[in-house]
Design a protein around this motif. Structure first.
Motif, PDB file in Angstrom:
ATOM      1  N   ILE A  49       0.863  -1.173   0.000  1.00 14.53           N
ATOM      2  CA  ILE A  49       0.000   0.000   0.000  1.00 14.53           C
ATOM      3  C   ILE A  49       0.904   1.228   0.000  1.00 14.53           C
ATOM      4  O   ILE A  49       1.742   1.378   0.883  1.00 14.53           O
TER       5      ILE A  49
ATOM      6  N   ARG B 183       1.657   5.443  -0.180  1.00 10.89           N
ATOM      7  CA  ARG B 183       1.122   6.790   0.084  1.00 10.89           C
ATOM      8  C   ARG B 183       2.010   7.775  -0.657  1.00 10.89           C
ATOM      9  O   ARG B 183       3.212   7.839  -0.395  1.00 10.89           O
TER      10      ARG B 183
ATOM     11  N   ARG C  36      -2.184  10.429  -1.772  1.00 15.08           N
ATOM     12  CA  ARG C  36      -3.038   9.430  -2.433  1.00 15.08           C
ATOM     13  C   ARG C  36      -2.620   8.053  -1.948  1.00 15.08           C
ATOM     14  O   ARG C  36      -1.469   7.818  -1.642  1.00 15.08           O
TER      15      ARG C  36
ATOM     16  N   PRO D 269      10.334  -6.769  -4.311  1.00 14.91           N
ATOM     17  CA  PRO D 269       9.289  -6.223  -3.443  1.00 14.91           C
ATOM     18  C   PRO D 269       9.129  -4.716  -3.664  1.00 14.91           C
ATOM     19  O   PRO D 269       9.932  -3.921  -3.175  1.00 14.91           O
TER      20      PRO D 269
ATOM     21  N   SER E 192       7.204  -2.591  -2.453  1.00 13.87           N
ATOM     22  CA  SER E 192       6.994  -1.778  -1.244  1.00 13.87           C
ATOM     23  C   SER E 192       8.310  -1.207  -0.721  1.00 13.87           C
ATOM     24  O   SER E 192       8.309  -0.274   0.060  1.00 13.87           O
TER      25      SER E 192
ATOM     26  N   GLY F  95      10.687   0.137  -2.604  1.00 14.13           N
ATOM     27  CA  GLY F  95      11.314   1.055  -3.562  1.00 14.13           C
ATOM     28  C   GLY F  95      11.184   2.511  -3.164  1.00 14.13           C
ATOM     29  O   GLY F  95      10.598   2.837  -2.135  1.00 14.13           O
ATOM     30  N   ILE F  96      11.743   3.382  -3.999  1.00 14.82           N
ATOM     31  CA  ILE F  96      11.614   4.829  -3.782  1.00 14.82           C
ATOM     32  C   ILE F  96      10.388   5.317  -4.555  1.00 14.82           C
ATOM     33  O   ILE F  96      10.229   5.000  -5.739  1.00 14.82           O
ATOM     34  N   ILE F  97       9.537   6.091  -3.879  1.00 16.32           N
ATOM     35  CA  ILE F  97       8.298   6.552  -4.490  1.00 16.32           C
ATOM     36  C   ILE F  97       8.462   7.999  -4.940  1.00 16.32           C
ATOM     37  O   ILE F  97       8.936   8.844  -4.183  1.00 16.32           O
ATOM     38  N   HIS F  98       8.109   8.266  -6.185  1.00 12.67           N
ATOM     39  CA  HIS F  98       8.239   9.626  -6.724  1.00 12.67           C
ATOM     40  C   HIS F  98       7.072   9.851  -7.660  1.00 12.67           C
ATOM     41  O   HIS F  98       6.755   8.990  -8.482  1.00 12.67           O
ATOM     42  N   GLY F  99       6.427  11.015  -7.553  1.00 16.35           N
ATOM     43  CA  GLY F  99       5.228  11.261  -8.353  1.00 16.35           C
ATOM     44  C   GLY F  99       4.247  10.136  -8.092  1.00 16.35           C
ATOM     45  O   GLY F  99       4.013   9.769  -6.943  1.00 16.35           O
ATOM     46  N   ASP F 100       3.697   9.524  -9.153  1.00 11.56           N
ATOM     47  CA  ASP F 100       2.820   8.386  -8.907  1.00 11.56           C
ATOM     48  C   ASP F 100       3.459   7.093  -9.414  1.00 11.56           C
ATOM     49  O   ASP F 100       2.793   6.242  -9.977  1.00 11.56           O
TER      50      ASP F 100
ATOM     51  N   THR G  85      10.125   3.121  -7.944  1.00  3.58           N
ATOM     52  CA  THR G  85      11.267   2.505  -8.605  1.00  3.58           C
ATOM     53  C   THR G  85      11.622   1.237  -7.833  1.00  3.58           C
ATOM     54  O   THR G  85      11.865   1.281  -6.626  1.00  3.58           O
TER      55      THR G  85
ATOM     56  N   SER H 292       4.156   2.121 -12.504  1.00  7.33           N
ATOM     57  CA  SER H 292       3.065   3.048 -12.194  1.00  7.33           C
ATOM     58  C   SER H 292       2.253   2.512 -11.017  1.00  7.33           C
ATOM     59  O   SER H 292       1.817   1.365 -11.026  1.00  7.33           O
TER      60      SER H 292
ATOM     61  N   GLU I 178      -0.625   3.507 -10.215  1.00 10.58           N
ATOM     62  CA  GLU I 178      -2.031   3.534 -10.593  1.00 10.58           C
ATOM     63  C   GLU I 178      -2.418   2.236 -11.309  1.00 10.58           C
ATOM     64  O   GLU I 178      -3.386   1.584 -10.963  1.00 10.58           O
ATOM     65  N   THR I 179      -1.608   1.848 -12.315  1.00 14.91           N
ATOM     66  CA  THR I 179      -1.975   0.711 -13.162  1.00 14.91           C
ATOM     67  C   THR I 179      -1.107  -0.513 -12.921  1.00 14.91           C
ATOM     68  O   THR I 179      -1.442  -1.601 -13.363  1.00 14.91           O
TER      69      THR I 179
END
Ligand code: SRM
Ligand SMILES: Cc1cc2nc3c(=O)[nH]c(=O)nc-3n(C[C@H](O)[C@H](O)[C@H](O)COP(=O)(O)OP(=O)(O)OC[C@H]3O[C@@H](n4cnc5c(N)ncnc54)[C@H](O)[C@@H]3O)c2cc1C
Ligand code: SF4
Ligand code: FES
Lengths: 815, 116
Positions: free
Chosen positions: B34, B36, B41, B55, B57, B59-64, B67, B76, B78-79
């Motif tokens: 999950i 954030r 979002r 895994p 979960s 990774g590094i989260i950037h924008g939506d 990585t 992505s 989203e998809t």
């Protein structure tokens, strides 16, 4: 006959409604108003300027007594309606006054939410809603002291700014990570936080208040759940509002969160309407005036027998703190099918972000320069197709066919005394005036006349930009490789600008250096995070979400998602007790592989993430700390047995290796740093292929650097010779610090050295005593903050969320 | 196949996940990540990179996007689709925020569990 119209509440919404009503038909209604507040109608929005002293009550009155007389309106001031009798069509106020109605309008507004914390009923705990609240705050401000404002939303910040204007010390406590998070994206939230802090208001985010403290029956301060106490003489609670529905509810009129109305503004009783913040329309309640004004118009028409409909509103917010320009409207979350246009002007402190979907604006955040807010909002509301003006849209309404953003603007904006070349102490104006006076047109020319960029060369990009700024198109700089797609700046420029502009947070860097994305990417964020850690060791708060997983959880991720654990074995020396502990841990946690590494220590591979803290706790009992086998930082210091045992040993290579490792562990570097100390030139510790190596000699210590034995193989270069262990440590630390300050993220020492030049490094570390001391002192300072064992920190609970799943649905399903 | 009725189950609170961070939720054999975003979002993917099951979960989260921690594929949120030239998709899950509560459509998962 005139119909009898009774209104409960005399706020902004019914005030506006009556204006429309009297405009359309001055004679239709016989109006009676009950107002719980003992006064006429005033502009509630303007309470903040009254609080800050910019306006007085009389400035903000909307309808004075004459107005009521002129329109033959009966206003009962200070009369709170206690009962609505729907059968008899009659309302009764607490003071006994009654009125009969044909049509009734409920406009009771909303109530500030008071969180029932222990102590919330104490004297000195205030809310912010009406003039009486402002009077109480002004009285408290006279007595001085500190005000704590709970809630960093629109109202909280306006209250804070006003109280500060009145001379109080002010602390704002906000539960979320950024201010006004419902109206602003995180970048704008951070900019706002800086601006608020710039007014001398302390802002504490992620602050959860546990209790309001008491002394002598009054407020004495607040206690946060992390144990912090803040002394205060008043506490202003500004955490939100709730529609005021009690009266309507007691008359059995349908209420949810607000009083439910249809598009015609009618409640469940056809003769009773409701208006303003107290209502709920199509599931929404509103807390800003613009929608209320739209409702007011609809209701006025319907009271006169019309059939107008209210269809809901989109809202926009503006913060009314003098000197802070802020506007937000619509929805600004990222989404798959959305695009964003970001404009940052670091010099002017401007940040604008438009969120688009199918070439329509759906959200806008403007900070620093908000005059185009209404124009964007209009495009948003009308869902105008912006495709034809897309390229220039962000520049605003007045902009016609503009040039692309100038990437050298950040450099142009530096103050004249900003240091450009750190090695030679050359500031901006020395370079620009040399360019002008000596008619210089090339980089070499600048180097010859000013020495700037002639030493380590990391300021080359900046000097080139100064040439561009001064000469315009007459200068064509060499292409710099940008850090990543989010910026046009290269690593050197970014590092220099972070220092020159004193940028100390990630959002500040993204803003001031005009990043093209709202939160960077997986390439630039770790680099920026390292640069900030390196430059501001004492104040920067490490951003773990910008670190690669290994550094975030302090273990190496493996191909199956498990982790490996490598504790430090100082200088490669271990003991029976340590080995026994490792054996016990391996048994207890069923660790599949135990391996001796190439770095003279032991690797336990295949540990489940959930087990990591427990594994570390057990290892910690034997004195083990993290080996940073995952870090862009100091890895191992390999040693050989030296004079302790070896018949050829010239110095205590094991002891020196251990000293170096204990002195330097924990430091973050651009890329990993591996070291070794060999006891004699036979070099059993392989010191001549390390980032930094020491070969012991009879006469002292030979320091080596810039070796490689991974992707590239390269023997070391000699830095120089020193006589004592202490000197060795000073020189090695200074060298490491020079590399820390100049290296590009992920650039190993040998690559950095090639870029800077071996001679320059030797000169600064071996010959220039003052430069060496400077590097050494800065290294020591940063170690003060870096040498915290990350494992024991996590054993005692830090970042617990990293190691346990949020929930396990398997269990629930089994129930 | 018959449409299953929705069954939203609470799996945690928004504040359990750091901004630009992720948490895992275990559901039988499946691990769900999950996420954030910086904008608060909430999105959910199976915690399995389409490349080699890394895994996500972690990774590094950037924008939506996230990585992947193993070989840097960008996925992505989203998809679940891999971005750029890489091909493949991680399974995405219906997830929503109700106030501070994060909820997953549980029926959707029990379906999956049968096939898993
Ligand atoms: C465990 C170990 C192999 C072993 O079983 O001996 C090892 C294991 C890994 N090495 Fe190494 N290297 C190990 C010694 C070395 C050495 C030899 C040394 O340190 O004396 C080298 C050559 C020297 C050098 O660093 O130049 C070495 C050169 C590399 C490189 C190439 C670096 C380069 O810039 O050329 C990588 C890749 C990288 O860092 O990007 C790498 C990356 C890795 C990673 C971290 C791969 C990864 O990103 O997941 C491996 C992680 C294993 C783990 O989870 O523990 N490892 N690696 C050694 C751990 C040493 C320690 O105790 O900390
Ligand atoms: C400090 C401050 C700053 C604000 N700034 C902005 C801004 O910049 N932009 C913006 O759009 N909005 C702003 N707002 C919100 C805006 O003021 C409200 O949305 C608006 O005033 C609501 O109007 P209303 O008529 O629904 O209710 P109110 O204006 O709250 O009026 C309700 C009135 O009803 C009275 N009342 C309640 N119950 C009874 C009863 N039983 N009998 C008799 N009388 C009763 C109350 O005493 C009150 O006077 C601000 C609000 C505050 C407090
Ligand atoms: S040599 Fe390659 S496979 Fe072996 S540990 Fe190092 S990185 Fe992994
Ligand atoms: S497993 Fe995700 S990129 Fe390879």
């Amino acid at each position: 006959m005139k119909q009898k119209l009774v209104i409960i509440g005399n706020g902004m919404a019914p005030g506006r409604m009556l204006e429309h009503l009297f405009d359309m038909d001055p004679e239709a209604c016989d109006v009676t108003i009950f107002n719980a507040e003992p006064r006429v109608n005033y502009n509630r929005l303007m309470l903040s300027p009254v609080l800050s002293g910019e306006k007085t009550y009389s400035d903000i009155v909307t309808h004075d007594d004459d107005w009521y007389e002129e329109h033959s309106v009966t206003l009962h001031k200070g009369a709170r309606v206690a009962k609505i009798d729907r059968e008899a069509k009659k309302v009764t106020a607490e003071n006994g006054v009654t009125a009969d109605y044909n049509k009734l309008v409920i406009a009771t507004g909303s109530l500030p939410i008071m969180i029932p914390l222990p102590g919330h009923t104490l004297d000195g705990v205030l809310v912010y809603r009406d003039l009486d609240d402002v009077d109480k705050m002004l009285a408290a401000a006279k007595a001085g002291g500190r005000a704590v404002v709970i809630g960093g939303g629109l109202l909280g910040l306006e209250a804070a700014a006003g109280l500060r204007e009145q001379g109080m010390e002010v602390t704002v406590l906000h539960l979320m990570p950024t201010l006004m998070e419902r109206q602003l994206d995180p970048t704008a939230g951070h900019l706002l936080e800086d601006a608020i802090a710039g007014r001398g208001i302390e802002v504490i985010t992620e602050a959860n208040t546990e209790e309001i403290l008491e002394k002598d029956g009054r407020v004495a301060g607040v206690l946060l759940d992390d144990g912090r106490k803040i002394v205060a003489s008043i506490v202003v609670m500004a955490v939100g509002i709730r529609p005021s529905t009690a009266l309507a509810g007691s008359a059995d009129i349908d209420c949810n969160r607000g009083i439910v109305v249809g598009d015609d503004m009618r409640t469940s009783d056809p003769d009773i309407y409701a208006l303003g913040e107290c209502i709920e329309h199509r599931g929404l309640c509103y807390g800003l005036v613009a929608p209320l004004y739209e409702m007011a118009k609809v209701l006025a028409e319907n009271l006169l027998g019309g059939r107008a409909e209210y269809n809901g509103s989109v809202t926009a917010t503006k913060l009314k703190v003098t000197g802070i320009d802020l506007y937000s409207a619509g929805d600004f979350a990222d989404d798959e099918d959305r695009e964003e246009i970001v404009l940052r002007d670091g010099k002017a402190g401007i940040y604008k972000r438009l969120v688009l979907k199918d070439n329509r604006i759906i959200g806008a955040v403007l900070y620093g320069e908000a005059s185009d807010g209404p124009w964007f909002f209009d495009l948003l509301k009308k869902q105008t197709d912006i495709a034809p003006m897309r390229d220039t849209l962000i520049f605003g309404q007045a902009y016609q066919g503009g040039a692309p953003l100038d990437p050298t603007a950040a450099v142009a904006a530096l103050p004249d005394d900003a240091e450009i070349c750190g090695c030679n102490g050359i500031c901006k104006s020395q370079i620009t005036s040399a360019i002008a006076e000596k008619s210089l047109t090339t980089l070499d020319g600048v180097r010859a006349y000013t020495k700037a960029s002639s030493s380590c060369g990391t300021c080359t990009g900046l000097v080139e930009q100064l040439l561009t700024v001064t000469l315009g198109d007459g200068y064509k700089p060499a292409a710099v490789t940008p850090v990543c797609g989010c910026t046009d700046l290269g690593h050197d420029d970014v590092r220099h600008l972070i220092r020159a502009k004193g940028l100390k947070t990630l959002p500040a860097v993204l803003q001031a250096l005009e990043w093209k994305t709202s939160c960077g990417c997986a390439k630039c964020r770790p680099a920026l995070n390292y640069y900030l850690v390196c430059d501001w060791p004492d104040v920067y708060r490490d951003d773990y979400q910008s670190r690669f997983i290994n550094e975030r959880v302090h273990a190496n991720i493996q191909k199956d998602g498990t982790y490996s654990v490598v504790p430090r074995m100082w200088g490669g020396v271990t003991s029976a007790a340590e080995l026994r502990k490792i054996a016990d841990v391996v048994d207890k946690f069923d660790i599949p592989t135990v391996k001796v590494t190439g770095g003279q220590r032991i690797d336990m591979l295949g540990v489940r993430k959930e087990d990591l803290p427990a594994v570390w706790a057990d290892l910690g009992e034997a004195g083990f700390v993290s080996g940073h086998a995952y870090a862009k930082g100091l890895r191992t210091v390999k040693t050989c047995v030296g004079t302790d045992w070896c018949r050829f040993g010239t110095q205590d290579s094991t002891g020196l290796g251990i000293r170096i490792e204990k002195f330097m562990w924990g430091s973050w570097t651009p890329a990993k740093v591996k070291m070794a100390v060999s006891g004699c030139p036979r070099n059993c510790a392989e010191a001549t292929c390390k980032d930094i190596g020491v070969i012991c000699l009879d006469s002292g210590y030979e320091i080596h650097f810039a070796g490689a034995a991974g992707l590239d193989i390269k023997g070391t270069e000699i830095l120089g010779r020193v006589r004592s262990e202490d000197e060795t440590i000073e020189h090695i630390s200074a060298l490491t610090q020079m590399y820390r300050e100049q290296g590009h993220y992920l650039e190993r020492i040998y690559k950095w050295a090639k870029r800077i030049g071996l001679e320059e490094i030797r000169r600064q570390i071996m010959e220039d005593t003052e430069a060496r001391r400077g590097y050494f002192d800065r290294f020591v300072l940063s170690q003060k903050f870096a040498q915290v064992d990350p494992w024991s920190e996590r054993v005692s609970g830090k970042d617990k969320h990293e190691f346990v799943p949020m929930s396990d649905l398997t269990l629930e399903a089994a129930e | 196949m018959n449409a299953m009725p929705e069954n939203w189950v609470r799996v945690g609170r928004l504040s359990d996940i750091p901004r630009r961070g992720a948490r895992r939720v275990q559901s039988g054999a499946i691990t769900i990540a999950i996420f954030r975003t910086a904008e608060d979002r909430i999105l959910a993917l199976e915690d399995k990179c389409p490349h080699k099951q890394g895994p996500l979960s972690q990774g590094i989260i950037h924008g939506d996007c996230v990585t992947c921690p193993l070989h840097n594929w960008v996925i992505s949120l989203e998809t679940g689709q891999a971005q750029g030239p890489d091909e493949g998709a991680a399974m995405s899950f219906p997830v929503r925020l109700e106030g501070d509560d994060i909820q997953i459509d549980f029926n959707f998962q029990s379906d999956l569990r049968k096939t898993a």
